[in-house]
Structures are given as C-alpha cells and as structure tokens.
Design a protein around this motif. Sequence first.
Motif, PDB file in Angstrom:
ATOM      1  N   THR A 107       0.836  -1.207   0.000  1.00 56.15           N
ATOM      2  CA  THR A 107       0.000   0.000   0.000  1.00 56.15           C
ATOM      3  C   THR A 107       0.868   1.253   0.000  1.00 56.15           C
ATOM      4  OG1 THR A 107      -0.112   0.219   2.425  1.00 56.15           O
ATOM      5  CG2 THR A 107      -1.754  -1.209   1.359  1.00 56.15           C
ATOM      6  N   SER A 110      -2.927   4.419  -7.270  1.00 56.20           N
ATOM      7  CA  SER A 110      -2.424   4.237  -5.913  1.00 56.20           C
ATOM      8  C   SER A 110      -1.596   2.958  -5.875  1.00 56.20           C
ATOM      9  CB  SER A 110      -3.583   4.130  -4.921  1.00 56.20           C
ATOM     10  OG  SER A 110      -4.265   2.895  -5.078  1.00 56.20           O
ATOM     11  N   ALA A 141      -3.928  -0.042  -5.563  1.00 55.71           N
ATOM     12  CA  ALA A 141      -4.616  -0.430  -6.790  1.00 55.71           C
ATOM     13  C   ALA A 141      -3.686  -1.183  -7.732  1.00 55.71           C
ATOM     14  CB  ALA A 141      -5.192   0.802  -7.482  1.00 55.71           C
ATOM     15  N   GLU A 168     -13.704   1.014   4.728  1.00 59.03           N
ATOM     16  CA  GLU A 168     -13.048   1.863   3.739  1.00 59.03           C
ATOM     17  C   GLU A 168     -11.944   1.101   3.005  1.00 59.03           C
ATOM     18  OE1 GLU A 168     -15.365   3.996   6.437  1.00 59.03           O
ATOM     19  OE2 GLU A 168     -13.594   2.767   6.943  1.00 59.03           O
ATOM     20  N   GLN A 169     -11.125   0.369   3.754  1.00 54.68           N
ATOM     21  CA  GLN A 169     -10.089  -0.448   3.129  1.00 54.68           C
ATOM     22  C   GLN A 169     -10.708  -1.515   2.224  1.00 54.68           C
ATOM     23  OE1 GLN A 169      -8.038  -1.940   6.580  1.00 54.68           O
ATOM     24  NE2 GLN A 169      -6.383  -0.445   6.396  1.00 54.68           N
ATOM     25  N   GLU A 225     -11.929  -0.054  -1.079  1.00 54.29           N
ATOM     26  CA  GLU A 225     -10.810   0.253  -1.965  1.00 54.29           C
ATOM     27  C   GLU A 225     -10.278  -1.027  -2.609  1.00 54.29           C
ATOM     28  OE1 GLU A 225      -6.430   2.475  -1.971  1.00 54.29           O
ATOM     29  OE2 GLU A 225      -7.372   1.943  -0.054  1.00 54.29           O
ATOM     30  N   ASP A 240     -12.705  -2.309  -5.293  1.00 50.67           N
ATOM     31  CA  ASP A 240     -12.683  -1.503  -6.511  1.00 50.67           C
ATOM     32  C   ASP A 240     -11.635  -1.995  -7.497  1.00 50.67           C
ATOM     33  OD1 ASP A 240     -14.734   0.108  -5.647  1.00 50.67           O
ATOM     34  OD2 ASP A 240     -13.440   1.737  -4.958  1.00 50.67           O
TER      35      ASP A 240
END
Length: 345
Positions: A241, A286, A289, A312-313, A316, A319
């Motif tokens: 990350t 990111s 991603a 939230e994590q 992400e 996605d």
Amino acid sequence: MQYQQLGRSALEVSRVCLGTMTFGQQNTEAEAHAQLDCARAAGVNFIDTAELYAVPARAETYGASERIVGSWLRRQPRDQIVLATKVAGPARGLQWIRGGPLALDAANIQAAIEGSLTRLQTDYVDLYQLHWPERNQPMFGQWQYDPARERDCTSIHDQLEALSALVKAGKVRYVGLSNEHPWGVAEFVRLAREYDLPCIVSVQNAYNLLNRIYEYGMAELCERESVGLLAYSPLGFGLLTGKYLTDPKAAGRLNAFAGFGQRYDKPGVAPAVAAYARVAKDFGRSPTALALAFVLGRWFVSSTIIGATSIEQLKENLDAADMTLSGDELAAIDSVHLQWSNPAP
C-alpha cells in the motif's frame, strides 16, 4: 464481479475472495459482519477462513473467525455462499489445537472438521484445505529446503484417505492445499489419480509483487493439472500500500504484532516497495490499486483473497476488481521485478 470455475470442481467462485483472519482479533463481530455484508453486496460469494484464525495464532482467539463467520452465515442462503476453511497441521507447535496437533491423520482431520462445522453453524464446507504440509518443507518466510530436518509424518496417501471420508460423508465438497510446493501438489495429484481419491482443486499460496515464485514451477504444474490458485497476501502484509514508506510506524499488523511478518523482514523488500510505488505514481494509480490489479489480472489466479480491518479499506480493495493494467504498466512492473526479484519468498 467476475466468477470463475475453481480447478476441476463445480464451484463458481468470485474473482475476489474475502479473507477473515482479522475477525476476532482486529475486528469485532459487528465489524466483521459489516465487511461480509459489504463484500456480498459487491458480488463476492467466496469466503475463506480457518480453524486457526484469528491471527496471530493464540489460544484465546482460536476458532474466533469461524464462529463469527458462522453467526453471519446462518442468516444467508447457504447455497449461494462458497465457504472455505482449513485444518491446521502439526508443524508449528500450536499446543492449544487438539493437543498439538500431533499429525494430519484421520483422527485429527475428523476432529478438526467437526469443530469447524460447529463453529460455522453449517453441515458442510465447500472447500476444505490443509493449512500447511505436515512434512518438512520451507514455509512462512523460510526460503531453503533442509533435508537434515526430515521427520516422520502422515503419508499423503493417508491424508487423502482421511479427506475422502469427509467427502463421502457429505461434510466436504472439495479439497485443496495451502502453502504448498510443487512436489507436494504433484504427489497429491498423482496419488488421487492412482487410488481414485478426491482430486485437489486448489492451492492457497502467497502471491504478490514481492513474491512471484509461484510463476517458476507451480504455474505450469497447476495449469496442466487443473489446480486453481487462491492468491493470498496480495498487498504483502500492507507493505505494497506504500503506507510504511511515509510512516514506518503506521497502523497495521507489521507494527501491531512483533515478529508476525518475518517473510517481509528481508533487505530487498523496502527498495522493491519503493520502486513499485514509483510505478504506481507514474501511471496515476495508488500503490494499493497497482498491487491488487496485478494479482487479479494474472491468468493463473482463480481468486484473490483480500482482507481488511475497515469498510473503507475493503471498498478500496474491491474496486481493484474492475481495474485492468495496461501493457506499459505490466512492462514497468516486470522491469522492477527483474531488478528486485522476489525479495519476500
């Protein structure tokens, strides 16, 4: 969400699988249920757990993840969920698991599945995996095979016989491996074929930008024998990350649990992570991603196991299932890989 047949099985699994090893340690039951609901809403039908979880492994949290998944599962249409769990092997000396366990023999495998079914509040699991081999082999950050460490262990034939009994009893639909090497997969496949025992449909191994050793021998073997890869740790314990680049003391398992990520405590990891973060920046993505999309896009990956400690994590990570890396991005990734090859095997 896309779906794919898992190995030779009749299971159609989502390309993203929700891992649950934070449930009961870093996540409460309510938080875990919220994650499960979020994943289902996104089309995830594949849930992976283990009798060992939560992690890090402790007597106080043994079985917690399964119990939390079970309390959620009882209000779901069971036939719409592909549920996977694992039996712990004896090699790590976890004395609170069935007194050792002493072996991956029929008695231990039978006791393990009964405990898992009770905690999961179901009559069967879709995929039952051997969490790690009983025999001597390098794993969890070890990187060399040492024949001097050979020991007596339950034969692979006997392990398959024990698993076959569970399949015949209707408690397990399909069987798989985890943390395996080419010889082990080949031997399970050979013996299953020779003795008409359940074929191995999957192997759950670490696979990420820092650890691509699966590509060297396992990819060909598993493709030819129709064994699907369930890729775990696609973010390399959060290292990919990029959060530890800016804050070495950032919140995460590597800092929360001393000695937990020894696989990533190697000299080539930090420069490799920094290089992949630069690639992500160059292409306007990111680091998270980039890392997830890379694993999700590999032709040999049946499903990628993601885990999170917050909604939230999780969102992400989900996605990334819709992202496709360009040829230029993949070329840049391979350029870094050739410079910093597999720093965390």
